[in-house]
Each structure stands twice: as structure tokens, then as C-alpha cells.
Design a protein around this motif. Structure first.
Motif, mmCIF file in Angstrom:
data_model
loop_
_atom_site.group_PDB
_atom_site.id
_atom_site.type_symbol
_atom_site.label_atom_id
_atom_site.label_comp_id
_atom_site.label_asym_id
_atom_site.label_seq_id
_atom_site.Cartn_x
_atom_site.Cartn_y
_atom_site.Cartn_z
ATOM 1 N N PHE A 222 0.817 -1.211 0.000
ATOM 2 C CA PHE A 222 0.000 0.000 0.000
ATOM 3 C C PHE A 222 0.857 1.269 0.000
ATOM 4 C CE2 PHE A 222 -3.123 -3.061 1.454
ATOM 5 C CZ PHE A 222 -4.257 -2.648 0.802
ATOM 6 N N ARG A 223 2.037 1.191 0.623
ATOM 7 C CA ARG A 223 2.916 2.351 0.644
ATOM 8 C C ARG A 223 3.948 2.292 -0.477
ATOM 9 N NH1 ARG A 223 2.955 0.312 5.751
ATOM 10 N NH2 ARG A 223 5.181 -0.192 5.741
ATOM 11 N N THR A 224 4.474 1.110 -0.731
ATOM 12 C CA THR A 224 5.634 1.005 -1.614
ATOM 13 C C THR A 224 5.263 1.119 -3.083
ATOM 14 O OG1 THR A 224 6.571 -0.492 0.035
ATOM 15 C CG2 THR A 224 7.681 -0.373 -2.092
ATOM 16 N N GLU A 225 4.221 0.421 -3.512
ATOM 17 C CA GLU A 225 3.901 0.395 -4.932
ATOM 18 C C GLU A 225 3.524 1.776 -5.481
ATOM 19 O OE1 GLU A 225 1.185 -2.810 -5.747
ATOM 20 O OE2 GLU A 225 2.502 -4.268 -4.785
ATOM 21 N N PRO A 226 2.679 2.555 -4.796
ATOM 22 C CA PRO A 226 2.410 3.894 -5.317
ATOM 23 C C PRO A 226 3.667 4.768 -5.388
ATOM 24 C CG PRO A 226 0.719 3.282 -3.747
ATOM 25 C CD PRO A 226 1.792 2.248 -3.649
ATOM 26 N N ALA A 227 4.530 4.700 -4.358
ATOM 27 C CA ALA A 227 5.718 5.553 -4.339
ATOM 28 C C ALA A 227 6.668 5.207 -5.479
ATOM 29 C CB ALA A 227 6.433 5.423 -2.994
ATOM 30 N N LEU A 228 6.940 3.923 -5.679
ATOM 31 C CA LEU A 228 7.879 3.539 -6.727
ATOM 32 C C LEU A 228 7.299 3.752 -8.116
ATOM 33 C CD1 LEU A 228 9.495 0.339 -5.163
ATOM 34 C CD2 LEU A 228 10.393 2.667 -5.244
ATOM 35 N N THR A 229 5.990 3.571 -8.253
ATOM 36 C CA THR A 229 5.367 3.848 -9.550
ATOM 37 C C THR A 229 5.435 5.337 -9.870
ATOM 38 O OG1 THR A 229 3.858 1.990 -9.187
ATOM 39 C CG2 THR A 229 3.289 3.521 -10.944
ATOM 40 N N TYR A 230 5.230 6.162 -8.867
ATOM 41 C CA TYR A 230 5.337 7.612 -9.080
ATOM 42 C C TYR A 230 6.756 7.964 -9.536
ATOM 43 C CZ TYR A 230 5.523 12.607 -8.153
ATOM 44 O OH TYR A 230 5.697 13.959 -8.285
ATOM 45 N N ILE A 231 7.767 7.411 -8.874
ATOM 46 C CA ILE A 231 9.151 7.716 -9.256
ATOM 47 C C ILE A 231 9.413 7.263 -10.689
ATOM 48 C CG2 ILE A 231 11.563 7.096 -8.793
ATOM 49 C CD1 ILE A 231 10.730 6.970 -5.789
ATOM 50 N N ARG A 232 8.954 6.083 -11.045
ATOM 51 C CA ARG A 232 9.183 5.579 -12.402
ATOM 52 C C ARG A 232 8.512 6.451 -13.457
ATOM 53 N NH1 ARG A 232 6.056 0.301 -14.046
ATOM 54 N NH2 ARG A 232 4.444 1.904 -14.220
ATOM 55 N N ASP A 233 7.243 6.787 -13.228
ATOM 56 C CA ASP A 233 6.460 7.437 -14.276
ATOM 57 C C ASP A 233 6.580 8.951 -14.281
ATOM 58 O OD1 ASP A 233 5.716 4.898 -14.845
ATOM 59 O OD2 ASP A 233 3.589 5.135 -14.341
ATOM 60 N N GLN A 234 6.895 9.561 -13.127
ATOM 61 C CA GLN A 234 6.957 11.013 -13.071
ATOM 62 C C GLN A 234 8.388 11.555 -13.069
ATOM 63 O OE1 GLN A 234 3.937 12.980 -13.048
ATOM 64 N NE2 GLN A 234 3.338 10.944 -13.740
ATOM 65 N N LEU A 235 9.345 10.779 -12.574
ATOM 66 C CA LEU A 235 10.735 11.240 -12.557
ATOM 67 C C LEU A 235 11.572 10.580 -13.647
ATOM 68 C CD1 LEU A 235 11.406 11.288 -8.695
ATOM 69 C CD2 LEU A 235 10.640 13.163 -10.176
ATOM 70 N N GLY A 236 11.319 9.294 -13.888
ATOM 71 C CA GLY A 236 12.052 8.604 -14.941
ATOM 72 C C GLY A 236 12.794 7.394 -14.432
ATOM 73 N N PRO A 237 13.089 6.449 -15.342
ATOM 74 C CA PRO A 237 13.692 5.175 -14.925
ATOM 75 C C PRO A 237 15.063 5.320 -14.299
ATOM 76 C CG PRO A 237 13.717 5.418 -17.312
ATOM 77 C CD PRO A 237 12.854 6.513 -16.781
ATOM 78 N N GLU A 238 15.817 6.394 -14.642
ATOM 79 C CA GLU A 238 17.150 6.551 -14.069
ATOM 80 C C GLU A 238 17.091 6.750 -12.559
ATOM 81 O OE1 GLU A 238 15.825 10.645 -15.549
ATOM 82 O OE2 GLU A 238 15.686 8.543 -16.194
ATOM 83 N N TYR A 239 15.949 7.240 -12.060
ATOM 84 C CA TYR A 239 15.797 7.459 -10.621
ATOM 85 C C TYR A 239 15.515 6.154 -9.862
ATOM 86 C CZ TYR A 239 15.805 12.516 -11.199
ATOM 87 O OH TYR A 239 16.173 13.813 -11.467
ATOM 88 N N LEU A 240 15.228 5.082 -10.581
ATOM 89 C CA LEU A 240 14.960 3.795 -9.928
ATOM 90 C C LEU A 240 16.227 3.002 -9.636
ATOM 91 C CD1 LEU A 240 11.846 2.503 -11.905
ATOM 92 C CD2 LEU A 240 11.892 3.337 -9.557
ATOM 93 N N LYS A 241 17.350 3.429 -10.193
ATOM 94 C CA LYS A 241 18.569 2.626 -10.070
ATOM 95 C C LYS A 241 18.946 2.368 -8.616
ATOM 96 C CE LYS A 241 23.404 2.476 -11.585
ATOM 97 N NZ LYS A 241 24.484 3.207 -12.308
ATOM 98 N N VAL A 242 18.755 3.338 -7.742
ATOM 99 C CA VAL A 242 19.154 3.163 -6.343
ATOM 100 C C VAL A 242 18.295 2.137 -5.624
ATOM 101 C CG1 VAL A 242 20.114 5.479 -6.146
ATOM 102 C CG2 VAL A 242 17.712 5.086 -5.540
ATOM 103 N N PHE A 243 17.134 1.804 -6.195
ATOM 104 C CA PHE A 243 16.248 0.825 -5.562
ATOM 105 C C PHE A 243 16.515 -0.591 -6.053
ATOM 106 C CE2 PHE A 243 13.954 4.871 -5.665
ATOM 107 C CZ PHE A 243 13.739 5.054 -4.311
ATOM 108 N N ASP A 244 17.401 -0.735 -7.038
ATOM 109 C CA ASP A 244 17.772 -2.039 -7.575
ATOM 110 C C ASP A 244 16.542 -2.813 -8.057
ATOM 111 O OD1 ASP A 244 19.551 -4.023 -8.341
ATOM 112 O OD2 ASP A 244 19.379 -5.086 -6.435
ATOM 113 N N LEU A 245 15.707 -2.157 -8.862
ATOM 114 C CA LEU A 245 14.481 -2.762 -9.370
ATOM 115 C C LEU A 245 14.584 -2.917 -10.883
ATOM 116 C CD1 LEU A 245 11.961 -0.527 -7.417
ATOM 117 C CD2 LEU A 245 12.616 -2.850 -6.831
#
Length: 788
Positions: free
Chosen positions: A181-204
Motif C-alpha cells: 500500500f505504501r511502496t507500490e504507489p511511491a515507486l510507480t510515481y518515481i518511475r512514471d513522473q521522474l524517470g527510470p534513471e531514478y529507480l537505479k538506487v532501488f535495484d528494481l
């Protein structure tokens, strides 16, 4: 004047006497004789020095009826609050501020699933009969005694407890594990609104075409952020413990001083008054168990006897998918699933609100599951977000599972009981006196389409959200009598034959335990196992700091700052109450996270992200990557880098610690900054906090150390909100000398001597014996059949 003073003295004396008798009438009765309807024979309840009942009955029905009776007299208010939370009925007694929490829990459909589980439970089966007897005991106490003090203060009406209540609490347990409930919305927001390069630190893993279809509008993102925060706050609003993580290990006799297996466990759960576990020893012909019971559950979730025992940790498997539905533009009550428009099911409910008119709500459901953002009403956005939840999609005979588990003295029996636990996912760590040890990851694991990453919100109009059934239990991670001679479970991702998505904790805590248990020169006993449970060291701090030390040396100003940096460089990552480096590092970590992430995430998504386990993994990776886009401060006149952000975080760290604890760094001790208070629901209102709450205590340990006394990431001081809910150590050479501790006390009744009598021992790392058998009783309560 003399007559007036005499009259005043009489009034004061009468008031004091009335107050004494009022409080006295609320206290548990632990000696004497009481008649209970439904008993077939007398039952003896012997109380030990900690107020733990040792119940001896002549049959199981009487045993469980007596357990319900004594459990209720110590914990009835806890039972009432946890069933109200699970069933969405808190606003009726706590007011309109809880309407959103009630709406959320009704949206989860726990009530309806509990009713279906009761329908599937055979009332004539041993678990069904035990549950009936236990609830009869709870209701017998409630019907024959004054209401608890909290009932009077809040105006709570008495009503019988039912099987649906018990299984609704099982739903609350499953929900409290759901990090999605907390994690999926936050990571989806980072992916779709900031861009995939911002996901690298999460190792996803990132899917290039993973942006949601349909795309979410700004109103949808705002509603997702609000539901993520509401999910995180829901349990805290009623001061009800949330399940967070755990340690457990079993060591075979080849590695112990006694030559018999040793079992250790400390489930990590939110702190509250009363504590989550109720201890009791149950004895009847052919059955004996020292158990740890949750409110309204007749079967121990933790337990042992002289033959076997077990502990639990969270599996952390992802058993919740959030799904964005595509709405029919011509009909807002239809969504696209499998290439066809499907009507949303609707149900109408009313939430009773204390002192106000009931609130009407409409709950909707798609073929994927309940629509969960309805909780936000008119601000929910236009995209329905459905929830697929394993708790709602499995038969989950969890009562039968724990009834069997309470009697599982062999590997085969334990394996069979584990297979019946389908949601939430649990690791069961077990040992017996014959020499066996075992671990089973218990859950029904869904088969998702290849390539789908459920860490993100899924597209309901595609096949991303489809499930092709469940894997067989035999495919779950598990070990029986491993060659290593020991088993460790600490919420990290387990080895498995297939990918198991999950919200796993970092391996640091597990590595710290494994490193010591793997030492072939150590023979384990309850003494050195205490030191391991109370260990406050982890690699997390030193490995996060390592790539930043050169930069910190560069930005440090003056001799005092340079000396503080060198203290951090020499710090071993330990958190005793006397440490100043622990305080300095934790404040720096908060400032670093804020300086690097807040400018991208803002006041909305930043608090959500730092409430997830994803932040634990992100910060060490961020520190080690000087090229990460997170280092660039948005809105700054020129592009910034890691040095800029580290300098900013370091100076803010020193400013905050000087303002909070004084200019002398020697005063920045961890025990002053890191404290534990056990909060009662009524203690959230001043001045009642001084009456009902227990604490504060200077607290050792920290997040993700073995003694996992954790606080939220944020500025100092830090209030510990979860940690070991009990500590248990059992050497099966003499299980009668097992050790245990309750974080507060056995009783939930204010002014009872066992309300908080273990709190000081707990924080100082002391243990008590979990006495078994015929004990030297402090008092004895005799329960006898009532005359018909």
C-alpha cells in the motif's frame, strides 16, 4: 468554619472511597472460586510472579473456555479495539477522525472474507469446538463483570464476541504485513513522473513500456499518495500494534552446549499498551503448551513445551497487487478486463460515528478485487485502483493450521500445519527435543505472468494482473535438518527455486546473526544467545558511510568537525545508549535523505517513501553512486553534485544536534535521542498520557540490528515505534528453564500490578523464566461449573 471543614473532609473521604471501590471493581481476580456456565469440570488457574496463568483442565473444551475467561479479564479492551479496527468500527467509539480508517478497512473486505471463512469452518471439528469454547469464556467474563475503565471513558457498548471477530483479526494481521500500500504507489510515481534513471538506487527491474495505461492524472497521483499515507497511519491512530519483521533461529544439538536443539525468537511488532502477546500455559490430558496468544485467538501463534517449539518471522512475500483499472468512457461503472467491459459490483454501508450522524459509503469491486481508493471520497481521482490480495483469494484455513501447529511435535506434522497457512506469509522456525530443526516459508504464492513486476501498480486492462493459480507448497523455500546445523530467519529474501517478489528487509541483520551462528568454535546456550538477541551492531551504518568519508573529510570545517568525522570513520555500527556516533550518523542519514530526495518528491511523496523498506536499500546505493540523478538539487542556480548535497546534509546535521541536545557533542548520547514509550489508545490525549502510557525509556538498538528497536527516519529525537514483542530462548535439554520477557506487562488493566512490571527489565535486556508444570503459584483461581 469547623463544621465546613468537617463536611469537606467527609466529602473527600467518600469520593476517595468511591474512587477506590470503582478502580478495585475493575481489577482482575486471580484467586478464589468462580462459577462459569458451560464448564464440565473444575479448572485450576495458577498465577506466577508475572501474572501469567497456568491453566489445568480435564478436557480441551474446558481448557479453552477457561483461557477465554482469564484472557478477557486481562485484555478485554484490547480485544474490543482490535476487532473494531479490523471490521471498520472505530469511529463509533473514537469519533469522526477515524471515519477514513474505518472506510479503508471496510474497503479491504475483511468482514466479508471473515464471514466466508467461518462458513468453511466445521463447528464440530476440534478447532471449531475450541474456538466456540474460547469465545464462550470471553463472553462469560464480559457478561458477569463491570466494564473495563476504557469502556466507561469512551462509552463503548458491550456486545458478544463472535467467530467472525476472530477471523477479522486474522485479516488485520494479514493487512499489517502488506507493505504494498505504501511502496507500490511511491515507486510507480518515481518511475512514471521522474524517470527510470531514478529507480537505479532501488535495484528494481524496469520495464521500458511499463508506464501505466491508462496514464494516471494528477488527481490520481494525489489520491494514491493520500491512501499510502492513510495506510501507514491507520494502525497508529488506535495505538494498535503493527507487525513489522522478526528474528528467529534454531540450532541443532551438534552446535549447542547441551547437545540438544536451541530455539530463539523475537517477532518485531509495534509497541503499545497492552503488548500484543498474552502468555498462558495450557494443560489438559494429552496436551501441554506454553503459548503466546493474540487477542481473540484461542491458538498460540508462538509456543513451546518440553518436546517442541516454534517462532515466527514475516516471509515478506508480495501478496498484494495494486491495479489501475481502465474505465469505460461511456459508463464510469465499467472497467476493461480481459478485453471486455465488466460492471463494478457495488455495496452500500453506513459507518456509525460517535456523537454524529452515520456516514454512508459506497464500496465497489472489480473482477481484480476491491477498489481501495474509494476511501478518499470525492478526492479519489478518476482512475479506480483495485487490490488483488491473497487473503481474499485463498481458502486460508488458518485456525486449523494453528490448532495443528500447537501440537506439531514432528517434522511431518509441522510441515502439514505450515501448508495450511496461506496468507499472510510467515516463516515458521521450529525445533524439537528429539534433535530436529526446520524452517518453512508458509504462504500460497501466486503465479504471475512472466516479466510482470508487481512492485509497480499494474495495468488492469492488460494481462499484467492475471494470476495462473498458485505454486504448490512443496515449491516454497524450506529447510529440514540442514547440513549447516542451524537456521536463521530475519526477513531477508530467501533462496528459492522460482522468483518470489517481496518487500524484503536488507540482509544486514540476518548476516550479523549468521556470522555468529556459523562460528564452529562457539557452543550455544541460553546465556550467549541472550547476547546475540541483544546485539546492537550492524554493517549498515559503516557500509553507508564508507563511500562518503572522503567527501565528509573534505567538507568538515575546523578541528571539532574533523574529529567528529574521524569518530564516524572508526564507528563499528553499534547503538548502545552511550554512543554519540550512533546519534550523529542517524541524524546525518535523515539529512542526507531529505537533501537528496525531497526536492524531487516534495512534501507528498517524500514522507511516503521514507516509511517504506525501499528507503533502506536506496540510501547505501545512493551514497555509493556519485552519478545518481538524485544528487542534482532542483531549483538550484547551477547543477549540484554529491559533494554539494553531503556538505548541506552535514552542516544541517550539526545545526540540528546543537539546537536539540546542546553544543557539546559529548551530550549527543543515543539514549537521550532514542527513546521508547508504550502508548495506550487513551494515552494519545493529554494529560491521560501520564496515566495510561508507560515510559519513556532510553532505548539501545536501532533499525535493522538484532535488537531491532526501530524508529522512523526523521530528525532527532527519535521515538521507537516497534521492536522485539517478546524475546524467547528455549534449550530443549531443559525447556522448563526457557527464558522470556514481555515489553510492558501481562495485564492491560490500569492500576493492576502487572500493567507495566516488566517494562524496565525489558529495556535493560533482562529475561524471566517461562515457568512450566506445577509452579510455585502466587495465587490460584478455581473455576467451577455453574449450577444449571
Amino acid at each position: 468554619m469547623k463544621r465546613s471543614l468537617t463536611l469537606l473532609a467527609i466529602v473527600v473521604a467518600v469520593a476517595a472511597g468511591a474512587g477506590y471501590w470503582y478502580i478495585h471493581g475493575k481489577q482482575p481476580q486471580r484467586e478464589g472460586e468462580l462459577a462459569i456456565a458451560g464448564l464440565s469440570a473444575p479448572v485450576s488457574v495458577r498465577y506466577d510472579t508475572r501474572g501469567v496463568p497456568h491453566i489445568q483442565a480435564q478436557n480441551e473444551a474446558d481448557l479453552y473456555r477457561a483461557l477465554g475467561y482469564v484472557h478477557a479479564q486481562d485484555r478485554l479492551f484490547q480485544m474490543e479495539m482490535v476487532r473494531r479496527l479490523a471490521r471498520g468500527e472505530l469511529a463509533e467509539v473514537l469519533g469522526s477522525n477515524l471515519v477514513h480508517t474505518d472506510t479503508l478497512f471496510r474497503s479491504l473486505r475483511i468482514r466479508e472474507q471473515a464471514a466466508r471463512m467461518v462458513e468453511r469452518l466445521d463447528p464440530q471439528s476440534p478447532p471449531g469446538q475450541a474456538l466456540h469454547a474460547y469465545l464462550a469464556g470471553v463472553n462469560a467474563w464480559q457478561a458477569s463483570h463491570p466494564k473495563p475503565l476504557e469502556f466507561d471513558v469512551l462509552g463503548i457498548p458491550s456486545r458478544p464476541f463472535t467467530a467472525e471477530d476472530t477471523l477479522s483479526v486474522a485479516g488485520y494481521l494479514a493487512y499489517s504485513f502488506a507493505a504494498a500500500f505504501r511502496t507500490e504507489p511511491a515507486l510507480t510515481y518515481i518511475r512514471d513522473q521522474l524517470g527510470p534513471e531514478y529507480l537505479k538506487v532501488f535495484d528494481l527491474d524496469w520495464q521500458p513500456n511499463g508506464a501505466l495505461r491508462p496514464a494516471l492524472a494528477d488527481a490520481d497521483w494525489r489520491s494514491l499518495e493520500r491512501i499510502a499515507r492513510l495506510s501507514n497511519e491507520a494502525l497508529g491512530a488506535a495505538a494498535i500494534p503493527q507487525f513489522e519483521g522478526s528474528n528467529a533461529w534454531a540450532v541443532s544439538g551438534s552446535h549447542t552446549r547441551s547437545g540438544r536443539p536451541l530455539l530463539a525468537g523475537d517477532p518485531h511488532i509495534g509497541f503499545a499498551v497492552p503488548a500484543v502477546w498474552y502468555e498462558a500455559e495450557l494443560s489438559a490430558p494429552g496436551f501441554n503448551l506454553y503459548g503466546y496468544f493474540q487477542a481473540l485467538n484461542p491458538f498460540a501463534l508462538l509456543g513451546h513445551n518440553r518436546d517442541f517449539g516454534w517462532s515466527l518471522t514475516m516471509f515478506q512475500n508480495d501478496d498484494v497487487d495494486l491495479i489501475a483499472e481502465k474505465v469505460n468512457p461511456d459508463n464510469p461503472d465499467q472497467v476493461m478486463v480481459g478485453g471486455q467491459w465488466h460492471a463494478l459490483e457495488k455495496t452500500e454501508q453506513q459507518i456509525a460515528v460517535k456523537g454524529e450522524d452515520p456516514v454512508a459509503i459506497t464500496l465497489r469491486r472489480s473482477p481484480h478485487g476491491p477498489i481501495v481508493n474509494e476511501v478518499l471520497g470525492g478526492t479519489a481521482g478518476t482512475t479506480p485502483i483495485a487490490m488483488w490480495w491473497a487473503f481474499l483469494e485463498t481458502e486460508n484455513p488458518i485456525l486449523e493450521a494453528f490448532y495443528q501447529l500447537n501440537r506439531a511435535d514432528s517434522l511431518g506434522k509441522m510441515r502439514d500445519a505450515a501448508a495450511k497457512i496461506q496468507a499472510p506469509g510467515l516463516n515458521l522456525v521450529w525445533a524439537n527435543a528429539r534433535g530436529d530443526i526446520g524452517w518453512w516459508a508458509a504462504a500460497q504464492l501466486p503465479v504471475r505472468p512472466a516479466g510482470v513486476n508487481p512492485t509497480f501498480i499494474l495495468d488492469g486492462s492488460s494481462h499484467e494482473a492475471d494470476k495462473a493459480g498458485f505454486y504448490p507448497f512443496s515449491a516454497n523455500p524450506q529447510q529440514e535438518n540442514p547440513a549447516s546445523g542451524y537456521i536463521v530467519s530475519a526477513n531477508y529474501q530467501p533462496p528459492a527455486s522460482m522468483p518470489i517478489p517481496g518487500y524484503y528487509n536488507l540482509p544486514d541483520r540476518g548476516r550479523q546473526l549468521d556470522r555468529q551462528l556459523a562460528n564452529p568454535e562457539v557452543k550455544w546456550d541460553v546465556q550467549n544467545s541472550q547476547a546475540l538477541q541483544l546485539d546492537t551492531t550492524t554493517d549498515y551504518g559503516p557500509r553507508t558511510l564508507a563511500p562518503l568519508l572522503a567527501t565528509l573529510r573534505e567538507v568538515a570545517e575546523g578541528d571539532e568537525q574533523k574529529e567528529l568525522v574521524e569518530q564516524l570513520a572508526a564507528w563499528r555500527g553499534d547503538y548502545p545508549v552511550t554512543s554519540t556516533s550512533a546519534t550523529l550518523f542517524t541524524q546525518f542519514l535523515d539529512e542526507l535523505a531529505f537533501a537528496a530526495l525531497h526536492d524531487e518528491l516534495g512534501d507528498t511523496w517524500f514522507p511516503v517513501l521514507i516509511s517504506t523498506r525501499a528507503i533502506d536499500a536506496a540510501l547505501p546505493r545512493l551514497a555509493a553512486d556519485p552519478e545518481s540523478p538524485w544528487w542534482n538539487l532542483r531549483g538550484a542556480p547551477e547543477r549540484s553534485d554529491r559533494t554539494t548535497v553531503v556538505r548541506l546534509a552535514w552542516q544541517r546535521t550539526l545545526e540540528h544536534l546543537r539546537e536539540t541536545f546542546g553544543k557539546d557533542p559529548a551530550a549527543w548520547q543515543w539514549g537521550k535521542a532514542h527513546t521508547l514509550t508504550h502508548n495506550h489508545p487513551l494515552g494519545q490525549q493529554k494529560p491521560l498520557n501520564h496515566l495510561f502510557n508507560v515510559g519513556p525509556f532510553a532505548a539501545p538498538g536501532s533499525h535493522e540490528v538484532p535488537n531491532n528497536l526501530s524508529a522512523n527516519l526523521g530528525p532527532a529525537p527519535w521515538a521507537v515505534n516497534y521492536g522485539p514483542s517478546t524475546r524467547r530462548l528455549i534449550d530443549f535439554a531443559d525447556a522448563g528453564q526457557a527464558l522470556t520477557i514481555n515489553p510492558v506487562g501481562q495485564s492491560g488493566v490500569l492500576f493492576d500490578k502487572h500493567y507495566s512490571d516488566q517494562a524496565q527489565d525489558y529495556i535493560e535486556g533482562r529475561y524471566h523464566k517461562a515457568q512450566m508444570g506445577v509452579i510455585p503459584a502466587q495465587s490460584t483461581l478455581r473455576l467451577v461449573p455453574a449450577e444449571q
